[in-house]
Design a protein around this motif. Structure first.
Motif, PDB file in Angstrom:
ATOM      1  N   PHE A  23      15.689 -31.718  20.943  1.00 41.82           N
ATOM      2  CA  PHE A  23      15.308 -31.567  19.568  1.00 41.82           C
ATOM      3  C   PHE A  23      14.255 -31.069  19.360  1.00 41.82           C
ATOM      4  N   LEU A  24      13.020 -30.523  20.009  1.00 37.07           N
ATOM      5  CA  LEU A  24      11.767 -30.413  19.593  1.00 37.07           C
ATOM      6  C   LEU A  24      11.911 -29.426  18.655  1.00 37.07           C
ATOM      7  N   PRO A  25      10.942 -28.829  17.086  1.00 33.17           N
ATOM      8  CA  PRO A  25      10.923 -27.815  16.409  1.00 33.17           C
ATOM      9  C   PRO A  25      10.683 -26.452  17.445  1.00 33.17           C
ATOM     10  N   GLU A  26      10.893 -25.657  16.458  1.00 31.08           N
ATOM     11  CA  GLU A  26      10.354 -24.331  17.312  1.00 31.08           C
ATOM     12  C   GLU A  26       9.548 -23.552  17.726  1.00 31.08           C
ATOM     13  N   SER A  27       8.418 -24.830  16.636  1.00 28.78           N
ATOM     14  CA  SER A  27       7.015 -24.498  16.843  1.00 28.78           C
ATOM     15  C   SER A  27       6.251 -25.391  17.351  1.00 28.78           C
ATOM     16  N   LYS A  28       6.777 -26.051  18.449  1.00 24.87           N
ATOM     17  CA  LYS A  28       6.942 -26.626  19.813  1.00 24.87           C
ATOM     18  C   LYS A  28       7.131 -25.906  20.551  1.00 24.87           C
ATOM     19  N   LEU A  29       8.158 -25.756  21.110  1.00 22.55           N
ATOM     20  CA  LEU A  29       8.599 -24.944  22.256  1.00 22.55           C
ATOM     21  C   LEU A  29       7.929 -23.692  22.164  1.00 22.55           C
ATOM     22  N   THR A  30       6.953 -23.218  21.261  1.00 21.51           N
ATOM     23  CA  THR A  30       6.576 -22.110  20.639  1.00 21.51           C
ATOM     24  C   THR A  30       5.317 -22.637  22.191  1.00 21.51           C
ATOM     25  N   ALA A  31       4.996 -23.786  21.102  1.00 15.26           N
ATOM     26  CA  ALA A  31       3.295 -23.833  22.145  1.00 15.26           C
ATOM     27  C   ALA A  31       3.741 -23.947  23.636  1.00 15.26           C
ATOM     28  N   LEU A  32       4.658 -24.456  23.997  1.00 11.48           N
ATOM     29  CA  LEU A  32       4.655 -24.738  25.648  1.00 11.48           C
ATOM     30  C   LEU A  32       4.871 -23.783  26.198  1.00 11.48           C
ATOM     31  N   ARG A  33       5.472 -22.929  25.992  1.00 13.41           N
ATOM     32  CA  ARG A  33       6.118 -21.464  25.912  1.00 13.41           C
ATOM     33  C   ARG A  33       4.403 -20.569  26.242  1.00 13.41           C
ATOM     34  N   HIS A  34       3.674 -20.465  25.562  1.00 14.86           N
ATOM     35  CA  HIS A  34       2.663 -20.155  25.445  1.00 14.86           C
ATOM     36  C   HIS A  34       1.604 -20.622  26.383  1.00 14.86           C
ATOM     37  N   ARG A  35       1.537 -22.453  26.096  1.00 19.68           N
ATOM     38  CA  ARG A  35       0.524 -22.995  27.279  1.00 19.68           C
ATOM     39  C   ARG A  35       1.028 -23.196  28.779  1.00 19.68           C
ATOM     40  N   GLY A  36       1.900 -21.868  29.270  1.00 23.63           N
ATOM     41  CA  GLY A  36       2.418 -21.656  30.369  1.00 23.63           C
ATOM     42  C   GLY A  36       3.963 -22.941  31.066  1.00 23.63           C
ATOM     43  N   LEU A  37       4.028 -23.958  29.670  1.00 21.93           N
ATOM     44  CA  LEU A  37       4.740 -24.767  30.491  1.00 21.93           C
ATOM     45  C   LEU A  37       6.283 -25.051  30.494  1.00 21.93           C
ATOM     46  N   ILE A  38       6.945 -23.886  30.599  1.00 21.53           N
ATOM     47  CA  ILE A  38       8.471 -23.902  29.891  1.00 21.53           C
ATOM     48  C   ILE A  38       8.778 -22.269  30.262  1.00 21.53           C
ATOM     49  N   ARG A  39       9.971 -22.443  30.451  1.00 23.46           N
ATOM     50  CA  ARG A  39      10.443 -20.550  29.921  1.00 23.46           C
ATOM     51  C   ARG A  39      12.028 -20.846  28.999  1.00 23.46           C
ATOM     52  N   VAL A  40      11.773 -20.264  28.306  1.00 25.01           N
ATOM     53  CA  VAL A  40      12.951 -20.643  27.019  1.00 25.01           C
ATOM     54  C   VAL A  40      13.839 -19.109  27.583  1.00 25.01           C
ATOM     55  N   PHE A  41      15.110 -19.558  27.963  1.00 25.21           N
ATOM     56  CA  PHE A  41      15.631 -18.406  28.243  1.00 25.21           C
ATOM     57  C   PHE A  41      17.451 -18.461  26.940  1.00 25.21           C
ATOM     58  N   GLU A  42      17.936 -17.852  26.895  1.00 30.62           N
ATOM     59  CA  GLU A  42      18.610 -17.149  26.263  1.00 30.62           C
ATOM     60  C   GLU A  42      19.857 -18.562  26.515  1.00 30.62           C
ATOM     61  N   GLY A  43      20.324 -19.469  25.559  1.00 30.21           N
ATOM     62  CA  GLY A  43      20.888 -20.828  25.780  1.00 30.21           C
ATOM     63  C   GLY A  43      20.209 -22.220  26.095  1.00 30.21           C
ATOM     64  N   PHE A  44      19.379 -21.565  27.591  1.00 27.56           N
ATOM     65  CA  PHE A  44      18.690 -22.831  27.800  1.00 27.56           C
ATOM     66  C   PHE A  44      17.190 -22.914  27.807  1.00 27.56           C
ATOM     67  N   VAL A  45      16.593 -24.025  28.312  1.00 31.94           N
ATOM     68  CA  VAL A  45      15.562 -23.979  29.194  1.00 31.94           C
ATOM     69  C   VAL A  45      15.395 -24.500  30.193  1.00 31.94           C
TER      70      VAL A  45
END
Length: 415
Positions: free
Chosen positions: A330-352
């Motif tokens: 449910f998170l907006p794209e900007s939040k996911l991008t920030a979490l990815r840049h901070r090294g907390l998550i990885r976003v792949f095709e179809g899942f995180v």
């Protein structure tokens, strides 16, 4: 006042890989690589390399160029600018000249002024840079503002020739655009206190104290200014330097960091100086730059997240390497991008997935890979119950870390 070296474009630009190449003539000895500005237009670009033509091969005749610049040519490779902007007759000037472009500038007369009203003017030590401009002189007998009919090259500390009705005078450019009315008042107040004609160093010193920060030309590289610090080619007052660094670090701690392009507005400083300040923080391991956004460097980046995001991250961690479908996020794209840049998550095709879950599963897989021989995907099919797509993700992560080497479909564990 030194002569300004520059290149003049003499041919159309053509694409060569990711760069553009073009022919140009030289005036003086400009740098052979580095950051440049294109005039007119003041477009920034980067000169990657220069190739000189064999002796005796002149620039092809071009009726649109003055005879003074039809000389031996060079071939330039540039990046960071559109092909359409690189037109014949335009000039490339190194950023280290501290030049800018505008329609209004504050001047001080050196020789007898030619009188009030409209004047024609040109840059004395590089007249080809300004073929000839026209503008209106407004001010008293000593200081005046020149308002030009079109943007012209502005180089603080340089002399300009002014002519009106057959009478000729010289003036030094004290302050280039942009400036505020308050800054103009401060500059006028400083000029009233001095009796000698200011040289280049004095002009930049006054600009520094009036404006708080100024880009210095290469001719002043070895000069120190009292109460000021150097940041690359820039000089800025220490109070402004400290305030700017504190503000950058504070904004970078926010959940989504800060976009680097927002800094000039936040700090009220030129973009070039903002870039230098960020570079100093990155080199000091205090800042991370990712895709144009800045984040504070921390061993516990989750501390800078909101309670809601931390709770969501904990739930994602509970899902392990299976992760969560992007359709359920449910998170907006900007939040996911920030979490990815901070090294907390990885976003792949179809899942995180969380970075921690990815690393844990990666280590488990690495422990079971064949070590006595090279292997292919077929050799490890079904290992740990992983699907082909998930297995490929983990193998690619191991390759990025330098633990595996791949040649085609064959992989080898590196010692």
């Amino acid at each position: 006042m030194s002569v300004i070296p520059y290149y003049t474009i003499t041919s159309e630009a053509r694409s060569e890989g990711k760069s553009l190449t073009l022919r140009a003539s030289c005036s003086g000895t400009p740098p052979e690589q580095g950051r440049f500005l294109l005039f007119p237009g003041a477009h920034p670009l980067r000169l990657k390399s220069l190739r000189r033509s064999p002796a005796g091969i002149p620039v092809p005749d071009s009726p649109s160029l003055p005879e003074s610049i039809k000389s031996d040519s060079v071939t330039l490779e540039v990046k960071g600018i559109s092909r359409a902007a690189l037109v014949r007759g335009a000039h490339l000037i190194a950023e280290e000249s501290a030049a800018c472009e505008g329609q209004r500038a504050l001047f001080l007369w050196k020789k007898q002024p030619p009188g009030q009203g409209t004047v024609s003017f040109t840059l004395r030590d590089g007249s080809a840079l300004i073929p000839e401009g026209k503008g209106d002189v407004k001010g008293n007998e000593k200081l005046f503002t020149l308002i030009s009919r079109r943007p012209f090259l502005q180089i603080p500390g340089s002399l300009y020739t002014m002519e009106r009705g057959g009478r000729q005078g010289e003036a030094v450019l004290l302050m280039a655009e942009p400036w505020s009315s308050e800054e103009q008042k401060k500059m006028l107040a400083r000029m009233r206190k001095i009796s000698n004609f200011p040289g280049e160093e004095a002009v930049f010193s006054m600009n520094l104290r009036v404006r708080g920060a100024v880009r210095l030309p290469s001719s002043l590289d070895g000069k120190d200014f009292e109460g000021a610090l150097r940041c690359g080619p820039w000089a800025l007052m220490s109070r402004i330097h400290d305030r700017a660094l504190t503000l950058i670090e504070k904004r970078s701690r926010s959940e989504e960091g800060i976009a680097e392009e927002e800094l000039p507005g936040v700090l009220s400083l030129p973009s070039g100086l903002c870039g230098e300040l960020c570079r100093s923080l990155i080199n000091a391991d205090k800042l991370i730059r990712r895709e144009g956004r800045l984040y504070n460097r921390s061993d516990a980046p989750e501390d800078f997240l909101s309670p809601m995001i931390r709770a969501w991250l904990e739930g994602l961690g509970d899902a392990g390497f299976e992760g969560i479908s992007l359709k359920e996020v449910f998170l907006p794209e900007s939040k996911l991008t920030a979490l990815r840049h901070r090294g907390l998550i990885r976003v792949f095709e179809g899942f995180v997935v969380t970075e921690q879950a990815l690393r844990r599963r990666e280590e488990e897989l690495f422990a079971e890979l064949p070590r006595e021989k090279d292997f292919t995907l077929s050799d490890i099919k079904g290992i740990q119950g992983l699907s082909r797509s998930r297995l490929l993700i983990l193998l690619e992560a191991l390759e990025e870390e330098g633990k595996l080497r791949r040649e085609g479909d064959v992989r080898r564990i590196l010692p």
